[in-house]
Scaffold this motif. Structure first.
Motif, short mmCIF file in Angstrom:
data_model
loop_
_atom_site.label_atom_id
_atom_site.label_comp_id
_atom_site.label_asym_id
_atom_site.label_seq_id
_atom_site.Cartn_x
_atom_site.Cartn_y
_atom_site.Cartn_z
N LEU A 108 48.22 51.51 58.61
CA LEU A 108 47.70 51.44 57.25
C LEU A 108 47.10 52.81 56.94
O LEU A 108 46.69 53.54 57.83
CB LEU A 108 46.64 50.35 57.12
CG LEU A 108 47.13 48.91 57.37
CD1 LEU A 108 45.95 47.95 57.35
CD2 LEU A 108 48.18 48.52 56.34
N ALA A 109 47.03 53.15 55.67
CA ALA A 109 46.43 54.43 55.27
C ALA A 109 44.93 54.40 55.51
O ALA A 109 44.28 53.35 55.41
CB ALA A 109 46.72 54.70 53.80
N SER A 110 44.40 55.57 55.83
CA SER A 110 42.95 55.71 55.98
C SER A 110 42.30 55.52 54.61
O SER A 110 42.97 55.49 53.58
CB SER A 110 42.62 57.11 56.49
OG SER A 110 42.93 58.07 55.48
N ALA A 111 40.98 55.47 54.62
CA ALA A 111 40.26 55.57 53.36
C ALA A 111 40.56 56.96 52.78
O ALA A 111 40.76 57.92 53.51
CB ALA A 111 38.76 55.41 53.60
N ILE A 112 40.62 57.05 51.48
CA ILE A 112 40.88 58.33 50.81
C ILE A 112 39.55 59.07 50.69
O ILE A 112 38.56 58.52 50.21
CB ILE A 112 41.51 58.12 49.41
CG1 ILE A 112 42.76 57.24 49.51
CG2 ILE A 112 41.82 59.45 48.75
CD1 ILE A 112 43.86 57.76 50.41
N VAL A 113 39.53 60.33 51.15
CA VAL A 113 38.32 61.15 51.07
C VAL A 113 38.51 62.21 49.99
O VAL A 113 39.63 62.57 49.64
CB VAL A 113 37.98 61.79 52.43
CG1 VAL A 113 37.65 60.72 53.46
CG2 VAL A 113 39.09 62.70 52.92
N ALA A 114 37.41 62.72 49.46
CA ALA A 114 37.46 63.74 48.42
C ALA A 114 36.64 64.95 48.85
O ALA A 114 35.57 64.80 49.45
CB ALA A 114 36.93 63.20 47.10
N GLU A 115 37.17 66.13 48.55
CA GLU A 115 36.44 67.38 48.86
C GLU A 115 36.97 68.48 47.95
O GLU A 115 38.13 68.46 47.55
CB GLU A 115 36.63 67.77 50.32
CG GLU A 115 35.83 68.99 50.74
CD GLU A 115 34.33 68.84 50.52
OE1 GLU A 115 33.83 69.40 49.52
OE2 GLU A 115 33.67 68.17 51.33
N LYS A 116 36.09 69.46 47.65
CA LYS A 116 36.50 70.63 46.89
C LYS A 116 36.99 71.71 47.84
O LYS A 116 36.38 71.94 48.89
CB LYS A 116 35.34 71.19 46.06
CG LYS A 116 35.01 70.35 44.86
CD LYS A 116 33.95 71.02 44.02
CE LYS A 116 33.69 70.17 42.79
NZ LYS A 116 32.79 70.83 41.87
N ALA A 117 38.07 72.38 47.47
CA ALA A 117 38.56 73.51 48.26
C ALA A 117 37.57 74.65 48.15
O ALA A 117 36.96 74.88 47.11
CB ALA A 117 39.94 73.94 47.77
N LYS A 118 37.40 75.37 49.24
CA LYS A 118 36.45 76.47 49.33
C LYS A 118 36.71 77.51 48.24
O LYS A 118 37.85 77.91 48.01
CB LYS A 118 36.55 77.12 50.70
CG LYS A 118 35.62 78.28 50.95
CD LYS A 118 34.22 77.80 51.20
CE LYS A 118 33.33 78.94 51.67
NZ LYS A 118 32.12 78.47 52.28
N ASP A 119 35.64 77.93 47.59
CA ASP A 119 35.70 79.00 46.59
C ASP A 119 34.79 80.12 47.06
O ASP A 119 33.58 79.97 47.08
CB ASP A 119 35.26 78.48 45.22
CG ASP A 119 35.23 79.58 44.15
OD1 ASP A 119 35.87 80.63 44.35
OD2 ASP A 119 34.57 79.37 43.12
N THR A 120 35.36 81.24 47.46
CA THR A 120 34.57 82.37 47.96
C THR A 120 34.47 83.51 46.95
O THR A 120 33.87 84.54 47.25
CB THR A 120 35.18 82.92 49.26
OG1 THR A 120 36.52 83.34 49.00
CG2 THR A 120 35.18 81.87 50.37
N THR A 121 35.03 83.33 45.75
CA THR A 121 34.98 84.38 44.75
C THR A 121 33.66 84.29 43.98
O THR A 121 33.40 83.29 43.31
CB THR A 121 36.16 84.26 43.76
OG1 THR A 121 37.37 84.26 44.49
CG2 THR A 121 36.14 85.38 42.74
N PRO A 122 32.82 85.32 44.07
CA PRO A 122 31.54 85.26 43.34
C PRO A 122 31.76 85.45 41.84
O PRO A 122 32.73 86.10 41.43
CB PRO A 122 30.74 86.42 43.92
CG PRO A 122 31.75 87.37 44.44
CD PRO A 122 32.95 86.55 44.85
N PRO A 123 30.88 84.87 41.03
CA PRO A 123 30.99 85.10 39.59
C PRO A 123 30.73 86.57 39.26
O PRO A 123 30.06 87.28 40.00
CB PRO A 123 29.90 84.21 38.99
CG PRO A 123 29.20 83.55 40.10
CD PRO A 123 29.79 84.00 41.39
N ALA A 124 31.25 87.00 38.14
CA ALA A 124 31.02 88.38 37.66
C ALA A 124 30.09 88.30 36.45
O ALA A 124 30.17 87.39 35.64
CB ALA A 124 32.34 89.02 37.26
N ILE A 125 29.20 89.26 36.36
CA ILE A 125 28.29 89.31 35.22
C ILE A 125 28.26 90.74 34.68
O ILE A 125 28.30 91.70 35.44
CB ILE A 125 26.86 88.83 35.59
CG1 ILE A 125 26.02 88.67 34.33
CG2 ILE A 125 26.21 89.73 36.61
CD1 ILE A 125 24.80 87.81 34.53
#
Length: 168
Positions: A108-125
């Motif tokens: 049977l399928a596992s429980a579905i998990v959620a996560e955001k992919a890593k973002d290493t780009t800093p914002p620019a100001i």
């Protein structure tokens, strides 16, 4: 004639976990291996599904198989892991996994998990006012623009290490 019929599927993976990876666009997955026959032996392969749209075991086909190479299953009870790469930074992904034995029986399928992919780009100001190098007394209006490859949710202005303004 001896005929072995294997109708026993691997147990479902009960502890799939996801965390942001180390590098841009990565998600790390960890789980405990199940067996070939429920929790005994060694499964033959894994099937991972991933989507930026919520899905369930009943809508498993919405997810797609990642391009990353999955580990060959270890014996039941062993710790397993894989890093999914090439994902859109800052995007939430929904991920599930199942085990398959040597005769194609699927857990049977596992429980579905959620996560955001890593973002290493800093914002620019960038500051557009007042002009660089000018001197002012008392009140100064500061104009700034902030941008990011994912989103800017807040801008904080500090003067001499003290927070003086916040914009959301």
């Amino acid at each position: 004639v001896n005929v072995h019929v294997d109708a026993i599927a691997p147990d479902a993976i009960a502890d799939l976990a996801a965390a942001r990876g180390t590098n841009q666009g990565e998600i790390d997955l960890t789980w405990t291996a199940t067996g070939d026959d429920q929790d005994q032996g060694t499964a033959t392969s894994y099937e991972v599904r991933i989507s930026s749209t919520v899905f369930t075991a009943q809508t498993w086909g919405i997810g797609t198989a990642p391009a990353d190479t999955l580990p060959t299953p270890a014996a039941a009870g062993a710790a397993e892991n894989v890093t999914l790469t090439g994902l859109a930074p800052g995007t939430t992904y929904y991920i599930g996994i199942l085990a398959i034995d040597d005769l194609g029986n699927r857990s049977l399928a596992s429980a579905i998990v959620a996560e955001k992919a890593k973002d290493t780009t800093p914002p620019a100001i960038s500051f557009t006012g007042p002009a660089d190098g000018t001197h002012h007394r008392l009140t100064v209006n500061i104009t700034a623009n902030a941008s990011d490859n994912v989103a800017v949710v807040e801008v904080n202005l500090y003067v001499d290490e003290g927070l003086v303004a916040t914009d959301t």
